[in-house]
Design a protein around this motif. Structure first.
Motif, PDB file in Angstrom:
ATOM      1  N   ALA A  50       0.830  -1.205   0.000  1.00  0.00           N
ATOM      2  CA  ALA A  50       0.000   0.000   0.000  1.00  0.00           C
ATOM      3  C   ALA A  50       0.866   1.257   0.000  1.00  0.00           C
ATOM      4  O   ALA A  50       2.056   1.214   0.366  1.00  0.00           O
ATOM      5  N   GLU A  51       0.277   2.348  -0.410  1.00  0.00           N
ATOM      6  CA  GLU A  51       0.939   3.657  -0.386  1.00  0.00           C
ATOM      7  C   GLU A  51       1.556   3.879   0.993  1.00  0.00           C
ATOM      8  O   GLU A  51       0.915   3.654   2.009  1.00  0.00           O
ATOM      9  N   GLY A  52       2.825   4.278   1.016  1.00  0.00           N
ATOM     10  CA  GLY A  52       3.520   4.562   2.271  1.00  0.00           C
ATOM     11  C   GLY A  52       4.247   3.373   2.881  1.00  0.00           C
ATOM     12  O   GLY A  52       5.081   3.554   3.760  1.00  0.00           O
ATOM     13  N   GLU A  53       3.934   2.168   2.437  1.00  0.00           N
ATOM     14  CA  GLU A  53       4.608   0.990   2.981  1.00  0.00           C
ATOM     15  C   GLU A  53       5.977   0.822   2.332  1.00  0.00           C
ATOM     16  O   GLU A  53       6.229   1.327   1.245  1.00  0.00           O
ATOM     17  N   GLY A  54       6.853   0.086   3.020  1.00  0.00           N
ATOM     18  CA  GLY A  54       8.213  -0.086   2.523  1.00  0.00           C
ATOM     19  C   GLY A  54       8.719  -1.503   2.658  1.00  0.00           C
ATOM     20  O   GLY A  54       8.094  -2.346   3.293  1.00  0.00           O
ATOM     21  N   TRP A  55       9.865  -1.739   2.041  1.00  0.00           N
ATOM     22  CA  TRP A  55      10.532  -3.038   2.068  1.00  0.00           C
ATOM     23  C   TRP A  55      12.018  -2.808   1.823  1.00  0.00           C
ATOM     24  O   TRP A  55      12.427  -1.749   1.382  1.00  0.00           O
ATOM     25  N   CYS A  56      12.805  -3.816   2.151  1.00  0.00           N
ATOM     26  CA  CYS A  56      14.249  -3.745   1.893  1.00  0.00           C
ATOM     27  C   CYS A  56      14.676  -4.978   1.107  1.00  0.00           C
ATOM     28  O   CYS A  56      14.076  -6.045   1.226  1.00  0.00           O
ATOM     29  N   LEU A  57      15.717  -4.797   0.325  1.00  0.00           N
ATOM     30  CA  LEU A  57      16.422  -5.918  -0.285  1.00  0.00           C
ATOM     31  C   LEU A  57      17.694  -6.071   0.535  1.00  0.00           C
ATOM     32  O   LEU A  57      18.450  -5.112   0.701  1.00  0.00           O
ATOM     33  N   GLU A  58      17.884  -7.250   1.092  1.00  0.00           N
ATOM     34  CA  GLU A  58      19.034  -7.533   1.959  1.00  0.00           C
ATOM     35  C   GLU A  58      19.845  -8.649   1.325  1.00  0.00           C
ATOM     36  O   GLU A  58      19.296  -9.559   0.719  1.00  0.00           O
ATOM     37  N   TRP A  59      21.165  -8.557   1.445  1.00  0.00           N
ATOM     38  CA  TRP A  59      22.036  -9.611   0.937  1.00  0.00           C
ATOM     39  C   TRP A  59      23.322  -9.623   1.732  1.00  0.00           C
ATOM     40  O   TRP A  59      23.666  -8.658   2.407  1.00  0.00           O
ATOM     41  N   ASN A  60      24.043 -10.716   1.647  1.00  0.00           N
ATOM     42  CA  ASN A  60      25.325 -10.855   2.331  1.00  0.00           C
ATOM     43  C   ASN A  60      26.429 -10.392   1.386  1.00  0.00           C
ATOM     44  O   ASN A  60      26.509 -10.859   0.246  1.00  0.00           O
ATOM     45  N   HIS A  61      27.279  -9.503   1.882  1.00  0.00           N
ATOM     46  CA  HIS A  61      28.389  -8.989   1.086  1.00  0.00           C
ATOM     47  C   HIS A  61      29.248 -10.166   0.631  1.00  0.00           C
ATOM     48  O   HIS A  61      29.576 -11.055   1.421  1.00  0.00           O
ATOM     49  N   VAL A  90      32.348 -10.542  -0.097  1.00  0.00           N
ATOM     50  CA  VAL A  90      33.689 -10.709   0.469  1.00  0.00           C
ATOM     51  C   VAL A  90      33.612 -10.819   1.992  1.00  0.00           C
ATOM     52  O   VAL A  90      34.130 -11.768   2.585  1.00  0.00           O
ATOM     53  N   GLU A  91      32.958  -9.850   2.631  1.00  0.00           N
ATOM     54  CA  GLU A  91      32.929  -9.800   4.101  1.00  0.00           C
ATOM     55  C   GLU A  91      31.833 -10.662   4.728  1.00  0.00           C
ATOM     56  O   GLU A  91      31.928 -11.020   5.890  1.00  0.00           O
ATOM     57  N   GLY A  92      30.762 -10.935   3.983  1.00  0.00           N
ATOM     58  CA  GLY A  92      29.701 -11.812   4.487  1.00  0.00           C
ATOM     59  C   GLY A  92      28.632 -11.137   5.329  1.00  0.00           C
ATOM     60  O   GLY A  92      27.638 -11.772   5.663  1.00  0.00           O
ATOM     61  N   PHE A  93      28.798  -9.856   5.686  1.00  0.00           N
ATOM     62  CA  PHE A  93      27.776  -9.207   6.503  1.00  0.00           C
ATOM     63  C   PHE A  93      26.616  -8.721   5.637  1.00  0.00           C
ATOM     64  O   PHE A  93      26.714  -8.628   4.419  1.00  0.00           O
ATOM     65  N   ALA A  94      25.484  -8.438   6.294  1.00  0.00           N
ATOM     66  CA  ALA A  94      24.271  -8.041   5.582  1.00  0.00           C
ATOM     67  C   ALA A  94      24.330  -6.575   5.151  1.00  0.00           C
ATOM     68  O   ALA A  94      24.753  -5.705   5.901  1.00  0.00           O
ATOM     69  N   VAL A  95      23.911  -6.327   3.923  1.00  0.00           N
ATOM     70  CA  VAL A  95      23.777  -4.993   3.334  1.00  0.00           C
ATOM     71  C   VAL A  95      22.297  -4.818   2.999  1.00  0.00           C
ATOM     72  O   VAL A  95      21.630  -5.786   2.611  1.00  0.00           O
ATOM     73  N   LEU A  96      21.784  -3.600   3.160  1.00  0.00           N
ATOM     74  CA  LEU A  96      20.366  -3.339   2.904  1.00  0.00           C
ATOM     75  C   LEU A  96      20.168  -2.155   1.972  1.00  0.00           C
ATOM     76  O   LEU A  96      20.823  -1.119   2.152  1.00  0.00           O
ATOM     77  N   ASP A  97      19.257  -2.294   1.015  1.00  0.00           N
ATOM     78  CA  ASP A  97      18.722  -1.166   0.260  1.00  0.00           C
ATOM     79  C   ASP A  97      17.236  -1.135   0.576  1.00  0.00           C
ATOM     80  O   ASP A  97      16.536  -2.149   0.390  1.00  0.00           O
ATOM     81  N   CYS A  98      16.743   0.010   1.054  1.00  0.00           N
ATOM     82  CA  CYS A  98      15.360   0.102   1.507  1.00  0.00           C
ATOM     83  C   CYS A  98      14.547   1.046   0.632  1.00  0.00           C
ATOM     84  O   CYS A  98      14.983   2.159   0.329  1.00  0.00           O
ATOM     85  N   TYR A  99      13.370   0.577   0.249  1.00  0.00           N
ATOM     86  CA  TYR A  99      12.487   1.257  -0.685  1.00  0.00           C
ATOM     87  C   TYR A  99      11.151   1.558  -0.016  1.00  0.00           C
ATOM     88  O   TYR A  99      10.792   0.940   0.976  1.00  0.00           O
TER      89      TYR A  99
END
Length: 165
Positions: free
Chosen positions: A53-64, A66-75
């Motif tokens: 719905a309008e105003g709601e959000g989500w993120c795409l998360e993945w493990n780097h 090389v380093e293996g930690f989580a990275v996030l792009d949020c929309y």
């Protein structure tokens, strides 16, 4: 015999009336009148469909990779558009640095940082993603729930699209 025919005709009219009433009460086919986030295969097959719905959000998360930690792009769904709002980067690892003039860098208090105020509309409300292996584990994060795209489409291209009515 005449009585049976009238009885059947009356039942048929009643059934037709109930069917029409059910269609009116049910309204449009589910999903046609609401925005949704759709992840589809290269062939166009929907793999994930989520109401958005309008105003709601989500993120795409993945493990780097090389380093293996989580990275996030949020929309966020803003005014009918898919908008990249912010990104979280836990470290200044390879390929993870802030570009001056593109949002503002803010500490996350744990050694990483958020890039806030990106506010970049995604052209056409969609983008293609080559989904990584399970080690990378691309996943959608919506309301704290995680959906692994890598389990659905590892090493394949998908399209993430915000579909609006």
């Amino acid at each position: 015999m005449m009585r049976d025919t009238r009885h059947l005709a009356g039942r048929a009219r009643l059934l037709a009336l109930l069917l029409c009433a059910g269609l009116v009460l049910a309204g449009p086919v589910a999903g046609q009148d609401e925005a949704r986030l759709v992840v589809s295969s290269a062939a166009g097959e929907p793999l994930v469909t989520l109401p958005m719905a309008e105003g709601e959000g989500w993120c795409l998360e993945w493990n780097h990779s090389v380093e293996g930690f989580a990275v996030l792009d949020c929309y966020r769904h803003r005014d009918g558009r898919m908008v990249l709002e912010r990104s979280h980067l836990p470290d200044f690892a390879a390929g993870l640095d802030h570009i001056p003039g593109r949002g503002r860098q803010v500490s996350d208090g744990e050694g990483g940082y958020w890039i806030e105020d990106l506010d970049e509309p995604v052209p056409g409300n969609a983008y293609r993603l080559r989904v990584g292996s399970l080690a990378v584990d691309h996943r959608l994060v919506v309301d704290g729930e995680r959906i692994s795209l890598s389990r659905l489409a590892a090493d394949r291209a998908v399209t993430l699209r915000l579909v609006t009515p």
